[in-house]
Design an enzyme around this catalytic site. Structure first.
Site, PDB file in Angstrom:
ATOM      1  N   ASP A 118      -0.539 -19.345  -6.303  1.00  0.00           N
ATOM      2  CA  ASP A 118       0.132 -18.184  -6.908  1.00  0.00           C
ATOM      3  C   ASP A 118      -0.919 -17.129  -7.211  1.00  0.00           C
ATOM      4  O   ASP A 118      -2.106 -17.315  -6.931  1.00  0.00           O
ATOM      5  CB  ASP A 118       0.911 -18.602  -8.171  1.00  0.00           C
ATOM      6  CG  ASP A 118       2.212 -17.814  -8.293  1.00  0.00           C
ATOM      7  OD1 ASP A 118       2.152 -16.578  -8.285  1.00  0.00           O
ATOM      8  OD2 ASP A 118       3.279 -18.443  -8.394  1.00  0.00           O
ATOM      9  N   HIS A 165       3.406 -13.106  -4.275  1.00  0.00           N
ATOM     10  CA  HIS A 165       2.672 -14.076  -5.092  1.00  0.00           C
ATOM     11  C   HIS A 165       1.339 -14.469  -4.440  1.00  0.00           C
ATOM     12  O   HIS A 165       0.901 -15.611  -4.542  1.00  0.00           O
ATOM     13  CB  HIS A 165       3.531 -15.328  -5.339  1.00  0.00           C
ATOM     14  CG  HIS A 165       4.568 -15.118  -6.409  1.00  0.00           C
ATOM     15  ND1 HIS A 165       4.291 -15.215  -7.749  1.00  0.00           N
ATOM     16  CD2 HIS A 165       5.896 -14.827  -6.324  1.00  0.00           C
ATOM     17  CE1 HIS A 165       5.403 -14.984  -8.453  1.00  0.00           C
ATOM     18  NE2 HIS A 165       6.382 -14.739  -7.621  1.00  0.00           N
ATOM     19  N   GLU A 173       2.652 -20.792 -17.510  1.00  0.00           N
ATOM     20  CA  GLU A 173       1.946 -19.699 -18.175  1.00  0.00           C
ATOM     21  C   GLU A 173       1.569 -20.066 -19.612  1.00  0.00           C
ATOM     22  O   GLU A 173       0.482 -19.748 -20.083  1.00  0.00           O
ATOM     23  CB  GLU A 173       2.825 -18.434 -18.202  1.00  0.00           C
ATOM     24  CG  GLU A 173       2.888 -17.667 -16.906  1.00  0.00           C
ATOM     25  CD  GLU A 173       4.032 -18.109 -16.014  1.00  0.00           C
ATOM     26  OE1 GLU A 173       4.506 -19.263 -16.152  1.00  0.00           O
ATOM     27  OE2 GLU A 173       4.452 -17.304 -15.156  1.00  0.00           O
ATOM     28  N   GLU A 231      10.364 -13.245  -5.208  1.00  0.00           N
ATOM     29  CA  GLU A 231       9.813 -12.091  -5.923  1.00  0.00           C
ATOM     30  C   GLU A 231       8.784 -11.319  -5.089  1.00  0.00           C
ATOM     31  O   GLU A 231       7.701 -10.996  -5.577  1.00  0.00           O
ATOM     32  CB  GLU A 231       9.150 -12.552  -7.229  1.00  0.00           C
ATOM     33  CG  GLU A 231      10.142 -13.140  -8.205  1.00  0.00           C
ATOM     34  CD  GLU A 231       9.497 -13.560  -9.509  1.00  0.00           C
ATOM     35  OE1 GLU A 231      10.071 -13.249 -10.557  1.00  0.00           O
ATOM     36  OE2 GLU A 231       8.428 -14.198  -9.481  1.00  0.00           O
TER      37      GLU A 231
HETATM   38  C1  ACM Z   1      10.738 -17.942  -9.398  1.00  0.00           C
HETATM   39  O1  ACM Z   1      11.073 -18.197 -10.572  1.00  0.00           O
HETATM   40  N1  ACM Z   1      10.171 -16.805  -9.084  1.00  0.00           N
HETATM   41  C2  ACM Z   1      10.953 -18.908  -8.342  1.00  0.00           C
END
Ligand code: ACM
Length: 549
Positions: free
Chosen positions: A199, A272, A483, A339
């Site tokens: 990520d 990402h 996180e 995203e």
């Molecule tokens: C995600 O929560 N972006 C998979």
């Protein structure tokens, strides 16, 4: 006084032998609840130092696994014997390969009586599930001898896909903890571990052909402290990172396989990808830029983190796909696709020229182009892909499995387009969301997913049942984005007991589910088990419910 001496001595003896012999828990307390079970009430089977484990050839590794588990739980190191060994009057635990009675995938039978406890399964996962049930019928204490109840249990899962995810990019966890996590999965009869390895905040997988991924991409200069939304945001200025070597990956995959668990790696592209472009800026839309691995959370449209469609990038993706395919036996590889910000592609003339040359009418089609390319590279290695539901923004062939992190709507749409679907909706299956409304609760991303929301979740939306498309739902998965989970006990605190609730959603026939009874079994079976594991858990799970809006 004299006449009391005998009863007192008897009492002491009973208490002492109870302690030494241990008391078997009830078949009514098993989590997740089995399909069918009866306690026959006959004389129990005695397990002691003389008891042997006997396994068919298919289950030799599970015999060793069971031996370890019983040593840890009971303090009895049982010998593994061959089927020919004469056992006399001593008991044995038999791991039998059987495709007739155990006729479904992952099914097991557990029968006990006389001097034999027999588990029958057609596959490794089924045998592992039988072992977990057996553990729950034994006390959590060191004993010299224990009475195993006479039972007949027939059991198999409701869904074929039962997954738990772990993000190791935002925070990395030691291999020892990954193994512990896999033990938790095995206990709860999950069969897939989704390992989110890459990520923006760190690339965590050694790739021999592209060493800078881990030399550069695995390290960030600083980490956010406090909440992402705090103003001003605060950073710790401490270099943070690490990665898993390919040897470690093989070790984890093997550890999982013995426990009947498939490991699905995720390489998240084409968004990402900040850690990738920090290591190799030539794969970005701005090759002249020195990118840093991200220090902050939540990058969407805030910082450039996309791959540029150029020959070097596609060469990179092909090579990495092949290394990953060689490393993981999983039939499916997860390639992310979520995203993906479009603004950096819009702003880049070279990307726009690429789109024009390839008849891609917009950035969504470019995103799908990436997914199709990588699916093709993986197909050469006989792998299929899983992607987040955004991969359906374009047209894809239906072998791709959709992992839906949206709501029922996106799941229904994917099934209507004939894609197999894994449901992992943010509400209620993001275990990084809060499980209480207590402002003093430990920091989480946002949201509110209390235990009852998880327990009452049905992976099959009612509309799909009406449309007779329910067969497209393979199962469900909880996601654990880290996180705000900097260390293993925080992960445990966030997943327990929600993971226990999800195990029953995925395993047990809805007709057999009952939340009150589930909570009773959490107290009877799981709280002692969490303690035995030395695992943290959220203690206030009965206080907070969906009603607390
Ligand atoms: C995600 O929560 N972006 C998979």
């Amino acid at each position: 006084m004299k006449k009391y001496r005998l009863p007192i001595l008897l009492g002491v003896f009973i208490v002492f032998s109870f302690y030494c012999h241990g008391q078997a828990p009830s078949v009514n307390n098993i989590v997740p609840k089995p399909v069918s079970y009866t306690a026959t009430g006959e004389r129990p089977v005695t397990i002691n130092r003389q008891t042997k484990i006997v396994a068919d050839a298919q289950f030799q590794e599970q015999a060793v696994y069971l031996q370890e588990l019983l040593t840890n739980q009971l303090g009895l190191a049982l010998e593994i014997a061959t089927p020919e060994t004469k056992q006399g009057k001593h008991s044995k635990i038999v791991l039998a390969h059987d495709t007739i009675e155990a006729h479904r995938p992952e099914m097991y039978w557990l029968e006990s009586g006389g001097s034999i406890i027999r588990m029958k399964a057609r596959d490794v996962a089924g045998m592992v599930h039988g072992i977990q049930t057996l553990l729950q019928l034994l006390p959590l204490e060191k004993v010299k001898q224990v009475a195993f109840p006479t039972v007949e249990i027939k059991d198999y899962p409701r869904f074929a896909y039962r997954g738990m995810h772990l993000d190791v990019s935002r925070h990395i966890f030691p291999v020892d903890f990954l193994k512990k996590y896999l033990d938790y999965l095995a206990f709860h009869k999950f069969n897939n571990f989704h390992w989110h390895l890459t990520d923006d905040q760190g690339w965590r997988l050694e790739i021999k052909s592209y060493p800078k991924l881990t030399q550069v991409g695995a390290w960030r200069n600083s980490t956010l402290i406090g909440h992402f939304k705090d103003t001003p945001a605060r950073y710790d200025s401490i270099r943070y990172g690490g990665f898993y070597t390919q040897d470690q990956v093989r070790e984890v995959v093997r550890y999982a396989a013995i426990r009947g668990i498939n490991v699905i790696p995720e390489i998240d592209i084409p968004g990402h990808s900040r850690a990738i472009i920090a290591a190799y800026p030539e794969f970005s839309t701005r090759p002249d830029t020195v990118w840093q691995v991200a220090n902050t959370w939540g990058m969407y449209n805030r910082q450039n983190n996309v791959l540029a469609p150029n020959p070097a990038t596609f060469q990179f993706l092909e090579t990495v796909s092949h290394e990953v395919a060689d490393l993981f036996p999983s039939e499916y590889i997860h390639i992310g696709g979520d995203e993906c910000s479009k603004i950096w592609w819009k702003a880049d003339p070279k990307t726009q020229a690429f789109m024009k040359a390839n008849n891609l009418k917009d950035e969504k089609e470019l995103q799908t182009y990436f997914i199709k390319q990588v699916s093709g590279y993986l197909a050469k290695k006989n792998k299929k892909v899983i992607g987040w539901h955004e991969i359906l923004e374009g047209d894809l062939d239906t072998t791709a499995v959709i992992m839906n992190w949206g709501g029922a709507k996106q799941g229904i749409e994917a099934a209507q387009r004939r894609h197999p679907v894994i449901m992992s909706p943010g509400n209620p299956l993001y275990f990084d969301n809060y499980q209480s409304k207590d402002p003093r609760d430990s920091l989480a991303i946002h949201g509110y997913n209390p235990l009852d929301a998880v327990y009452h979740f049905n992976p099959v939306p009612a509309e799909l049942q009406q449309l007779k498309l329910d067969k497209y739902i393979l199962g469900a998965q909880a996601n654990v984005w880290t996180e705000y989970m900097g260390y293993p006990s925080k992960v445990e605190y966030m997943v327990f007991p929600r993971m226990t609730a999800l195990s029953e959603v995925l395993w047990t026939d809805p007709k057999q589910k009952n939340f009150t009874d589930f909570k009773r079994r959490v107290h009877a079976t799981m709280l002692p088990r969490y303690t035995f594991w030395g695992s943290a858990y959220f203690k206030d799970f009965e206080r907070w419910t969906i009603a607390d809006k």
